[in-house]
Design a protein around this motif. Structure first.
Motif, short mmCIF file in Angstrom:
data_model
loop_
_atom_site.label_atom_id
_atom_site.label_comp_id
_atom_site.label_asym_id
_atom_site.label_seq_id
_atom_site.Cartn_x
_atom_site.Cartn_y
_atom_site.Cartn_z
N GLU A 1 15.47 8.09 -29.48
CA GLU A 1 14.76 8.34 -28.27
C GLU A 1 15.29 7.32 -27.18
OE1 GLU A 1 10.84 10.38 -28.67
OE2 GLU A 1 10.69 9.34 -30.39
N PRO A 2 16.10 7.88 -26.62
CA PRO A 2 16.78 7.03 -25.32
C PRO A 2 15.65 6.39 -24.25
CG PRO A 2 18.34 8.68 -25.80
CD PRO A 2 17.11 9.02 -26.69
N ALA A 3 14.77 7.35 -23.84
CA ALA A 3 13.98 7.13 -22.89
C ALA A 3 12.86 6.21 -23.31
CB ALA A 3 13.15 8.53 -22.22
N LYS A 4 12.40 6.35 -24.59
CA LYS A 4 11.37 5.49 -25.27
C LYS A 4 12.07 3.95 -25.45
CE LYS A 4 8.47 9.00 -27.06
NZ LYS A 4 7.70 9.67 -28.09
N TYR A 5 13.26 4.13 -26.09
CA TYR A 5 14.01 2.63 -26.04
C TYR A 5 14.22 2.10 -24.90
CZ TYR A 5 16.20 2.44 -30.81
OH TYR A 5 16.39 1.99 -32.12
N GLN B 1 16.66 2.06 -41.28
CA GLN B 1 18.11 1.00 -41.11
C GLN B 1 17.90 0.30 -39.96
OE1 GLN B 1 18.15 4.35 -41.68
NE2 GLN B 1 20.42 5.26 -41.72
N VAL B 2 16.95 0.62 -38.87
CA VAL B 2 16.82 -0.32 -37.85
C VAL B 2 15.96 -1.40 -38.16
CG1 VAL B 2 17.34 1.33 -35.99
CG2 VAL B 2 14.97 1.21 -36.70
N GLN B 3 15.30 -1.36 -39.00
CA GLN B 3 14.13 -2.48 -39.69
C GLN B 3 14.72 -3.37 -40.55
OE1 GLN B 3 10.51 -1.16 -40.77
NE2 GLN B 3 9.55 -3.14 -41.35
N ASN B 4 15.57 -2.89 -41.61
CA ASN B 4 16.12 -3.50 -42.50
C ASN B 4 17.45 -4.12 -42.36
OD1 ASN B 4 13.75 -2.99 -43.98
ND2 ASN B 4 14.69 -1.01 -44.74
N CYS B 5 18.17 -3.71 -41.27
CA CYS B 5 19.40 -4.35 -40.82
C CYS B 5 19.30 -5.87 -40.44
CB CYS B 5 20.12 -3.71 -40.09
SG CYS B 5 19.37 -3.64 -38.42
N SER B 6 20.43 -6.38 -40.32
CA SER B 6 20.28 -7.91 -39.71
C SER B 6 20.19 -7.77 -38.19
CB SER B 6 21.68 -8.47 -40.11
OG SER B 6 21.87 -9.84 -39.25
N LYS C 1 20.83 2.42 -19.37
CA LYS C 1 20.19 3.42 -20.33
C LYS C 1 20.85 3.33 -21.32
CE LYS C 1 19.78 6.99 -16.29
NZ LYS C 1 20.42 8.21 -15.93
N SER C 2 19.89 3.44 -22.47
CA SER C 2 20.51 3.37 -23.87
C SER C 2 21.29 4.67 -24.08
CB SER C 2 19.54 3.07 -25.07
OG SER C 2 18.34 3.96 -24.69
N VAL C 3 22.43 4.55 -24.69
CA VAL C 3 23.18 5.80 -25.36
C VAL C 3 23.48 5.88 -26.72
CG1 VAL C 3 25.34 6.80 -25.05
CG2 VAL C 3 24.36 5.86 -23.02
N LEU C 4 23.42 4.68 -27.58
CA LEU C 4 23.99 4.64 -28.95
C LEU C 4 23.26 3.54 -29.60
CD1 LEU C 4 27.54 5.63 -28.88
CD2 LEU C 4 25.94 7.11 -29.71
N VAL C 5 22.98 3.55 -30.67
CA VAL C 5 22.41 2.32 -31.55
C VAL C 5 23.45 2.34 -32.84
CG1 VAL C 5 20.48 1.68 -32.94
CG2 VAL C 5 20.23 2.81 -31.04
N LEU C 6 23.67 0.95 -33.25
CA LEU C 6 24.28 0.65 -34.26
C LEU C 6 23.88 -0.63 -35.00
CD1 LEU C 6 27.05 0.80 -35.77
CD2 LEU C 6 27.95 -0.89 -34.41
N ALA C 7 23.10 -0.08 -36.15
CA ALA C 7 22.41 -0.86 -37.09
C ALA C 7 23.67 -1.80 -37.99
CB ALA C 7 21.63 -0.32 -38.00
N VAL C 8 23.54 -3.04 -37.88
CA VAL C 8 24.72 -3.88 -38.66
C VAL C 8 23.92 -5.01 -39.68
CG1 VAL C 8 26.41 -3.69 -36.91
CG2 VAL C 8 24.88 -5.41 -36.58
N PRO D 1 9.92 4.05 -35.27
CA PRO D 1 9.31 5.36 -34.92
C PRO D 1 10.18 5.92 -33.80
CG PRO D 1 7.92 3.63 -34.29
CD PRO D 1 8.74 2.97 -35.22
N LEU D 2 10.66 5.21 -32.91
CA LEU D 2 11.53 5.68 -31.95
C LEU D 2 13.07 6.12 -32.40
CD1 LEU D 2 10.54 2.89 -29.21
CD2 LEU D 2 9.38 5.01 -30.00
N THR D 3 13.15 5.90 -33.58
CA THR D 3 14.51 6.08 -34.31
C THR D 3 14.51 7.38 -35.36
OG1 THR D 3 14.83 4.04 -33.80
CG2 THR D 3 16.85 4.90 -34.72
N MET D 4 13.72 8.18 -34.97
CA MET D 4 13.40 9.19 -36.00
C MET D 4 13.00 8.51 -37.57
SD MET D 4 14.17 11.70 -33.95
CE MET D 4 15.18 12.02 -32.66
#
Length: 211
Positions: free
Chosen positions: A162-166, A71-76, A178-185, A64-67
């Protein structure tokens, strides 16, 4: 070798659906860690850190913090690229201490450059420094995406979060980050339709100018 690299880059895409049953090996993950550490940054200052998340509950909480991107749940693993909250004179000093230690460069030779950077950053606004550091995070992201392709690791770069919530959820604010980017792998799901789509690019002749 060059043609193999191009084939790898053609293979990669922004993975929309990961196979949640597959996880990256420790060897693959270590390669990504080393690649992040070896990424080029302006002045070599590395104002970055990478947070690696593998726990299922945490990944689920990040959706929910990633729109609401699954992907952020199902990735490794979820990789969160962060910048330092500020660039201090002590941070710069620590960098030059490391240069002196590793390269055995006399401090009097390093002093002019150290003084220049200290003065230069003291004259910049917090917004300018944050923007500069964020650009370094994008350099790291580009490097990681290329390494992922070469290592047959699927990845999805994400700006929609949402960087602030992350920062609050992961406790990054307490670490001066401060978070800037997210990469799901991870590994693509066999039924991810985006894997079979043609790449849409402007073409070399449109994006490269030779003088």
């Amino acid at each position: 070798m060059a043609s193999e690299i191009i084939k790898k880059l053609q293979w990669r895409y922004a993975t929309k659906k990961f196979d949640a049953t597959k996880t990256l090996s420790s060897e693959k993950l270590n390669t990504l860690k080393e690649a992040f550490n070896l990424t080029a940054t302006s002045y070599g200052l590395q104002p970055l850190k990478m947070v690696i998340i593998s726990k299922d509950k945490m990944k689920e909480d990040l959706v929910p913090l990633t729109m609401n991107q699954p992907q952020v749940q199902n990735c490794s693993h979820v990789l969160v690229l962060c910048i330092e909250a500020e660039m201090t004179s002590d941070y710069i000093k620590d960098y030059f201490n490391k240069v002196e230690e590793l390269r055995k460069t006399p401090r009097d030779i390093l002093a002019p450059f150290e003084s220049f950077l200290t003065t230069s950053f003291s004259e910049k606004t917090k917004v300018d420094i944050s923007t500069w550091m964020s650009k370094q995070a994008y350099l790291a992201l580009g490097n990681l995406l290329t390494v992922c392709a070469l290592e047959d690791i699927d990845a999805c770069p994400i700006e929609g979060f949402e960087p602030a919530k992350y920062d609050t959820y992961l406790g990054l604010d307490k670490l001066g980050l401060k978070s800037v980017l997210v990469l799901a792998v991870g590994h693509r799901a066999k039924d991810d339709q985006f894997a079979r789509m043609e790449k849409v690019r402007r073409g070399v002749e449109k994006v490269v100018i030779e003088l």
